[in-house]
Scaffold this active site. Structure first.
Site, short mmCIF file in Angstrom:
data_model
loop_
_atom_site.label_atom_id
_atom_site.label_comp_id
_atom_site.label_asym_id
_atom_site.label_seq_id
_atom_site.Cartn_x
_atom_site.Cartn_y
_atom_site.Cartn_z
N GLU A 63 44.90 42.41 35.40
CA GLU A 63 43.74 42.55 34.51
C GLU A 63 42.73 43.59 34.96
O GLU A 63 42.03 44.18 34.15
CB GLU A 63 42.94 41.24 34.41
CG GLU A 63 43.61 40.09 33.78
CD GLU A 63 44.21 39.18 34.83
OE1 GLU A 63 45.17 39.63 35.50
OE2 GLU A 63 43.77 38.04 34.96
N ASN A 64 42.58 43.76 36.28
CA ASN A 64 41.55 44.67 36.76
C ASN A 64 41.94 46.14 36.61
O ASN A 64 41.18 47.01 36.99
CB ASN A 64 41.16 44.35 38.21
CG ASN A 64 42.35 44.31 39.14
OD1 ASN A 64 43.44 43.88 38.78
ND2 ASN A 64 42.16 44.80 40.34
#
Lengths: 230, 222
Positions: free
Chosen positions: B51-52
């Site tokens: 996600e990052n």
């Protein structure tokens, strides 16, 4: 136009009661020198928009520790016990929003989009009080854009015009944060001449960036940013 | 329950989830048991989304190669596999929310008999962390839940009705525990695979949710 200013000058642009938009995922890609400077500048009643509040006593955790924060808006605060305690003692307001909504609301804030619909969080506690609407048989909620007085971002490299290059996953929220503040200050490890960063490698074009500050407090050792004189 | 047992159960779950994937799949792995899945993929080449801001998570680096500018969504140091790409948080979540990620493997605190799930908050405790859980639940093409069948005190996690705050309207496609594999068809939960050391009757005793038994019930991990 010379965008390079001292960290002290940068911190002086933050006023009591401001909303600060801050890049970073935990301490990764976090503008640590600028944050420390704001801690020393002693401004108060700040609202911080950032995924987390750093870690206990590190990064944005220092603003919390010094009681300079009124409110935090982000997606994950449970790893900073001090934030949990401050919230429980009513010293700190917290607005919890999903991580994707945080990113998209900042993007919208910088792109002239006042609000948008998303499926994320529909039917959950985090949708309370938010307008719901159906499109093609599916439910969505209305989320508002996020903007702020001052944006603080961290890039590994800038050129003198303010073009930014981020390092690997330290990019995270920084490109969105760089678009959504009235004043945008970028902390960088290195400033080079225009043309030295290949145009295709520029992540944030200089038109978004008002000021550049050189990181003067942290050095990278063993893959981690550590305080110079610690 | 001994620590060794717990480890074995987690391995059993991770192994079974790994079977679900095919070469070319784009997968987002949550924290906990899901992080063990890459060890059981065999020769299958899948692409792990973080996600990052990364597509293409590689193996964990040795200590001397750690760079905290290259971390997973659990903030652990990682590497990049050949063909990996880096992008910002809004791009990363556009991939999730725009249904470009084939599957999300998530932990869950509870899942009900229709597939509705709870994986971000416990009632009565401060609700201060959600991360990307609701984005993944709303947007991934397929939701696979990997969890131990009961909590440490024996409370069933597969329940008739959620008592924990739900993570969205979207329902899970599949649940994998150390005791069995369940799939949802038209909001009905079907047991499709069962661990060889337990009978269906015994499984019902530790499962609060009502489930049907598939006519084609198989033994798990065989």
């Amino acid at each position: 136009m010379d965008k390079v200013i001292s960290p002290k000058e940068a911190a002086g642009m933050v006023n009591d009661g401001d909303t600060l938009l801050v890049g970073g995922f935990g301490l990764s890609g976090s503008p640590l020198s600028l944050i420390d400077e704001i801690v020393e500048a002693d401004v108060k009643n700040l609202t911080v928009v950032s995924n987390n509040l750093g870690e206990e006593g590190r990064g944005l955790g220092r603003l919390l520790k010094k009681k300079q924060l009124k409110k935090a808006i982000g997606s994950f605060f449970t790893t900073n016990r001090e934030a949990v305690r401050a919230w429980a003692d009513k010293e700190l307001e917290i607005e919890l929003i999903p991580q994707g909504t945080l990113a998209e609301s900042l993007r919208a804030g910088g792109a002239g989009i006042p609000a948008y619909y998303t499926r994320t969080a529909v039917g959950t506690d985090l949708a309370e009080g938010k307008e719901e609407r159906s499109f093609e048989g599916e439910k969505y909620i209305l989320e508002k854009a996020i903007k702020g007085e001052v944006s603080l971002v961290k890039a590994v490299k800038a050129d003198k015009l303010g073009n930014l290059y981020y390092h690997k996953t330290a990019m995270n929220f920084n490109p969105e944060v760089a678009t959504a503040g009235n004043i945008v200050i970028a902390e960088v490890d290195e400033i080079v001449e225009p043309g030295e960063i290949s145009p295709g490698d520029i992540h944030t074009p200089h038109l978004y960036v008002d000021y550049l500050v050189v990181n003067d407090r942290y050095v990278k050792e063993g893959g981690r940013y550590v305080e110079k004189n610690a | 329950m001994s620590k060794k047992m717990l480890k074995e159960e987690r391995v059993q779950i991770a192994k079974r989830v790994a079977e679900e994937f095919e070469t070319g799949d784009i997968i987002n792995l949550g924290v906990g048991i899901p992080t063990m899945i890459p060890d059981f993929l065999g020769g299958k080449e899948v692409y792990l989304h973080s996600e990052n801001g990364l597509l293409g998570i590689g193996p964990t680096p040795p200590e001397e190669e750690i760079d905290m500018d290259l971390i997973s969504a659990s903030k652990q140091p990682i590497t990049m596999s050949p063909g990996a790409s880096l992008f910002s948080s809004s791009d990363s979540f556009a991939m999730i929310r725009g249904s470009h990620v084939d599957a999300a493997v998530l932990g869950a605190l509870q899942v009900d008999e229709t597939g509705r799930l709870a994986n971000w908050a416990v009632p009565g405790k401060s609700i201060l962390g959600v991360g990307g859980a609701m984005d993944l639940v709303a947007g991934a093409k397929k939701i696979i839940l990997s969890l131990t069948h009961q909590s440490k005190d024996g409370t069933p996690k597969l329940v008739a009705e959620l008592t924990y705050p739900n993570s969205g309207l979207r329902k899970a496609d599949m649940v994998v525990t150390e005791k069995g594999v369940f799939r949802f068809i038209d909001e009905t939960m079907y047991l499709v695979e069962i661990d060889e050391n337990i009978t269906v009757e015994e499984l019902r005793k530790i499962t609060d949710a009502h489930f049907e038994v598939s006519s084609d019930l198989k033994t798990m991990n065989q």
